[in-house]
Design a protein around this motif. Structure first.
Motif, PDB file in Angstrom:
ATOM      1  N   ALA A 282      42.592  51.025  39.018  1.00 39.51           N
ATOM      2  CA  ALA A 282      43.531  50.561  38.127  1.00 39.51           C
ATOM      3  C   ALA A 282      44.702  50.255  38.293  1.00 39.51           C
ATOM      4  N   ALA A 283      45.337  49.055  37.909  1.00 39.56           N
ATOM      5  CA  ALA A 283      46.507  48.755  38.118  1.00 39.56           C
ATOM      6  C   ALA A 283      47.304  47.993  37.108  1.00 39.56           C
ATOM      7  N   TYR A 284      48.540  48.034  36.984  1.00 41.08           N
ATOM      8  CA  TYR A 284      49.651  47.683  36.154  1.00 41.08           C
ATOM      9  C   TYR A 284      49.963  46.087  36.915  1.00 41.08           C
ATOM     10  N   GLN A 285      49.806  45.169  36.112  1.00 39.60           N
ATOM     11  CA  GLN A 285      50.106  43.842  36.535  1.00 39.60           C
ATOM     12  C   GLN A 285      51.220  42.906  35.759  1.00 39.60           C
ATOM     13  N   LEU A 286      51.902  42.199  36.177  1.00 43.26           N
ATOM     14  CA  LEU A 286      52.795  41.416  35.392  1.00 43.26           C
ATOM     15  C   LEU A 286      52.748  39.898  35.745  1.00 43.26           C
TER      16      LEU A 286
ATOM     17  N   SER B  21      43.107  31.274  41.351  1.00 41.77           N
ATOM     18  CA  SER B  21      41.725  31.602  41.163  1.00 41.77           C
ATOM     19  C   SER B  21      40.978  32.007  42.255  1.00 41.77           C
ATOM     20  N   HIS B  22      40.115  32.920  41.978  1.00 40.83           N
ATOM     21  CA  HIS B  22      39.235  33.456  43.040  1.00 40.83           C
ATOM     22  C   HIS B  22      38.049  34.027  42.151  1.00 40.83           C
ATOM     23  N   ARG B  23      36.985  34.621  43.094  1.00 35.19           N
ATOM     24  CA  ARG B  23      36.018  35.464  42.502  1.00 35.19           C
ATOM     25  C   ARG B  23      35.565  36.610  43.836  1.00 35.19           C
ATOM     26  N   HIS B  24      35.039  37.408  43.200  1.00 31.73           N
ATOM     27  CA  HIS B  24      34.583  38.538  44.031  1.00 31.73           C
ATOM     28  C   HIS B  24      33.374  39.257  43.398  1.00 31.73           C
ATOM     29  N   SER B  25      32.785  39.980  44.456  1.00 34.59           N
ATOM     30  CA  SER B  25      31.668  40.939  44.019  1.00 34.59           C
ATOM     31  C   SER B  25      32.227  41.852  42.898  1.00 34.59           C
TER      32      SER B  25
ATOM     33  N   ASN C  77      33.406  43.876  39.796  1.00 35.03           N
ATOM     34  CA  ASN C  77      33.746  43.469  38.503  1.00 35.03           C
ATOM     35  C   ASN C  77      35.058  43.788  38.131  1.00 35.03           C
ATOM     36  N   ALA C  78      35.549  42.887  37.173  1.00 37.81           N
ATOM     37  CA  ALA C  78      37.124  43.378  36.903  1.00 37.81           C
ATOM     38  C   ALA C  78      37.206  43.118  35.244  1.00 37.81           C
ATOM     39  N   LEU C  79      38.275  43.979  34.704  1.00 42.77           N
ATOM     40  CA  LEU C  79      38.566  43.549  33.284  1.00 42.77           C
ATOM     41  C   LEU C  79      40.159  43.533  33.282  1.00 42.77           C
ATOM     42  N   ARG C  80      40.596  43.117  32.238  1.00 43.26           N
ATOM     43  CA  ARG C  80      42.025  43.364  31.813  1.00 43.26           C
ATOM     44  C   ARG C  80      42.303  43.881  30.595  1.00 43.26           C
ATOM     45  N   LEU C  81      42.958  44.855  30.469  1.00 40.58           N
ATOM     46  CA  LEU C  81      43.518  45.503  28.832  1.00 40.58           C
ATOM     47  C   LEU C  81      44.961  45.053  28.952  1.00 40.58           C
TER      48      LEU C  81
ATOM     49  N   TRP D 151      34.514  33.211  38.611  1.00 49.02           N
ATOM     50  CA  TRP D 151      35.713  32.592  38.902  1.00 49.02           C
ATOM     51  C   TRP D 151      36.733  33.148  37.792  1.00 49.02           C
ATOM     52  N   HIS D 152      38.220  33.488  38.322  1.00 46.07           N
ATOM     53  CA  HIS D 152      38.959  33.909  37.307  1.00 46.07           C
ATOM     54  C   HIS D 152      40.419  33.656  37.970  1.00 46.07           C
ATOM     55  N   GLY D 153      41.068  33.163  36.958  1.00 48.78           N
ATOM     56  CA  GLY D 153      42.685  32.995  37.434  1.00 48.78           C
ATOM     57  C   GLY D 153      43.484  33.183  36.043  1.00 48.78           C
TER      58      GLY D 153
ATOM     59  N   ILE E 199      46.577  45.887  32.416  1.00 49.33           N
ATOM     60  CA  ILE E 199      46.220  46.576  33.165  1.00 49.33           C
ATOM     61  C   ILE E 199      44.872  46.100  33.753  1.00 49.33           C
ATOM     62  N   ASP E 200      44.614  46.156  34.962  1.00 50.03           N
ATOM     63  CA  ASP E 200      43.264  45.524  35.687  1.00 50.03           C
ATOM     64  C   ASP E 200      42.600  46.809  35.907  1.00 50.03           C
ATOM     65  N   PHE E 201      41.277  46.662  35.717  1.00 47.99           N
ATOM     66  CA  PHE E 201      40.427  47.889  36.337  1.00 47.99           C
ATOM     67  C   PHE E 201      39.388  47.266  36.858  1.00 47.99           C
ATOM     68  N   LEU E 202      39.010  47.653  38.006  1.00 50.42           N
ATOM     69  CA  LEU E 202      37.951  47.119  38.979  1.00 50.42           C
ATOM     70  C   LEU E 202      37.139  47.793  39.693  1.00 50.42           C
ATOM     71  N   ASP E 203      35.802  47.631  39.816  1.00 58.42           N
ATOM     72  CA  ASP E 203      35.066  48.852  40.582  1.00 58.42           C
ATOM     73  C   ASP E 203      34.886  48.513  42.116  1.00 58.42           C
TER      74      ASP E 203
ATOM     75  N   ARG F  54      51.197  40.600  42.254  1.00 55.00           N
ATOM     76  CA  ARG F  54      52.100  41.365  41.414  1.00 55.00           C
ATOM     77  C   ARG F  54      51.832  42.631  40.749  1.00 55.00           C
ATOM     78  N   ASN F  55      51.179  43.486  41.314  1.00 56.44           N
ATOM     79  CA  ASN F  55      50.619  44.618  40.593  1.00 56.44           C
ATOM     80  C   ASN F  55      51.051  46.064  41.174  1.00 56.44           C
ATOM     81  N   LEU F  56      50.823  46.703  40.427  1.00 59.32           N
ATOM     82  CA  LEU F  56      51.058  48.287  41.117  1.00 59.32           C
ATOM     83  C   LEU F  56      49.796  49.023  40.859  1.00 59.32           C
TER      84      LEU F  56
HETATM   85  O1  GTQ Z   1      41.733  41.433  38.109  1.00 63.30           O
HETATM   86  O2  GTQ Z   1      40.380  40.395  39.573  1.00 63.30           O
HETATM   87  O3  GTQ Z   1      44.594  44.346  40.403  1.00 63.30           O
HETATM   88  O4  GTQ Z   1      41.307  40.283  41.865  1.00 63.30           O
HETATM   89  C1  GTQ Z   1      43.783  42.794  42.067  1.00 63.30           C
HETATM   90  C2  GTQ Z   1      42.742  42.032  42.481  1.00 63.30           C
HETATM   91  C3  GTQ Z   1      43.106  42.712  39.887  1.00 63.30           C
HETATM   92  C4  GTQ Z   1      41.489  41.131  39.225  1.00 63.30           C
HETATM   93  C5  GTQ Z   1      43.764  43.315  40.843  1.00 63.30           C
HETATM   94  C6  GTQ Z   1      42.193  41.244  41.506  1.00 63.30           C
HETATM   95  C7  GTQ Z   1      42.254  41.456  40.264  1.00 63.30           C
END
Ligand code: GTQ
Ligand code: FE2
Length: 313
Positions: A94-98, A107-111, A113-117, A149-151, A163-167, A73-75
């Motif tokens: 970048a995406a806004y998330q609620l 929970s999942h993991r991916h190659s 990198n991600a961060l949240r503000l 892993w992150h959830g 806000i999520d930021f990912l590469d 549920r992100n934009l």
């Molecule tokens: O933060 O890992 O906006 O996996 C979409 C998929 C964020 C995250 C998103 C994701 C993530």
């Protein structure tokens, strides 16, 4: 320059170029388009996203995007260039998330990198990173480096917005994408670390910004993404020449005025986002008594690969 020579050369045999094309070869002396140019020609454009608008749209989405899909549920802040459906800048998204009270995102993991503000969060809101429960609060920058892993869970009573930021765009271009859902759907936490190294508390960042203006956040923890927190007093300003890295700025306190090449003047307040693609000069000025921004960049990628701005040396 080639034209004068071409005129002196014998004619090209009939069907020569067609035969080349069949062999997937193309004549380097008659390119369809030049492939090098004197200085960067960014295809992405500067653009602004407003927190208030995104927040209203996310609230609306709760009526038809179930908790089942809470991690989605992100934009996404899609750079508004022709044909683009995903990246915010060349290498980042970048995406806004609620996440609503009572929701847990799978929970999942991916190659990538991600961060949240974190923009707004009440008590009992957590990210579980590699089994460690990490609290998140307003102003925090929480890192989930590649293949961790992150959830997320919101056990509190207030909606959480971040806000999520990912590469992801970089990883897609490098064709090194890997993704796994956690076998347990929601990873159980084995430890609780409110002071995890992966969490940069907003309050600590503010203290450090008040001392030294600009603060580098967790240098070296995420290989591909550069993070800076910038604090500005009223009337204080910064001028930046065009540069080879692209930046996404999110305001975390107060109001700033930015001037960006090809965009002009904009005012941004808490939660608003602006992308400044490479090779766009920009300036930032603090309008409130105290303003803060987080700058998210692909600078470490350029540095690691050894690319520098050679145009001014
Ligand atoms: O933060 O890992 O906006 O996996 C979409 C998929 C964020 C995250 C998103 C994701 C993530
Ligand atoms: Fe993720």
């Amino acid at each position: 320059m080639a034209e004068a020579n071409t005129q002196a050369l014998p004619p090209v045999p009939e069907g020569y170029f067609e035969a080349l094309a069949e062999k997937a070869l193309s004549p380097g002396w008659a390119k369809k388009k030049p492939q090098m140019w004197p200085t960067p020609r960014p295809k992405y454009v500067p653009a602004v996203w407003r927190y208030a608008a995104a927040r209203a749209a996310l609230d609306q989405a709760c009526d038809f995007v179930s908790p089942e899909f809470a991690e989605r549920r992100n934009l996404i802040m899609v750079n508004p260039i022709e044909g683009n459906i995903y990246p915010t800048s060349m290498n980042l998204v970048a995406a806004y998330q609620l996440v609503l009270p009572g929701e847990t995102a799978r929970s999942h993991r991916h190659s990538p990198n991600a961060l949240r503000l974190v923009l707004d969060a009440g008590d009992q809101t957590y990210t579980i990173v590699n089994g460690v429960k990490v609290d998140v609060a307003e102003g925090d920058v929480v890192l989930t480096p590649s293949w961790h892993w992150h959830g997320h869970s919101n056990f509190g009573s207030t909606p959480a917005f971040w806000i999520d930021f990912l590469d992801v765009p970089l990883v897609q271009n490098l064709e090194c994408m890997f993704f796994q859902d956690h076998p347990d759907r929601n990873e159980a936490s084995t430890a609780h670390e409110p002071d995890s190294k992966l969490r940069n508390k907003g309050s600590n960042l503010t203290t450090r910004m008040r001392e030294s203006g600009t603060v580098e956040i967790s240098p070296g923890w995420v290989n591909t993404i550069g993070l800076h927190a910038i604090g500005l007093r009223q009337g204080q300003s910064q001028q930046h020449l065009a540069r080879i890295d692209s930046s996404i700025f999110a305001v975390t306190a107060g109001t700033v005025r930015m001037q960006v090449d090809k965009l002009g003047l904009v005012e941004l307040s808490r939660g608003d986002v602006i992308v400044v693609p490479c090779w766009h000069a920009y300036s930032i000025e603090g309008l409130s008594e105290w303003s803060q921004l987080v700058r998210v960049t692909d600078e470490p990628v350029m540095k690691a690969l050894g690319f520098v701005d050679v145009s001014r040396v």
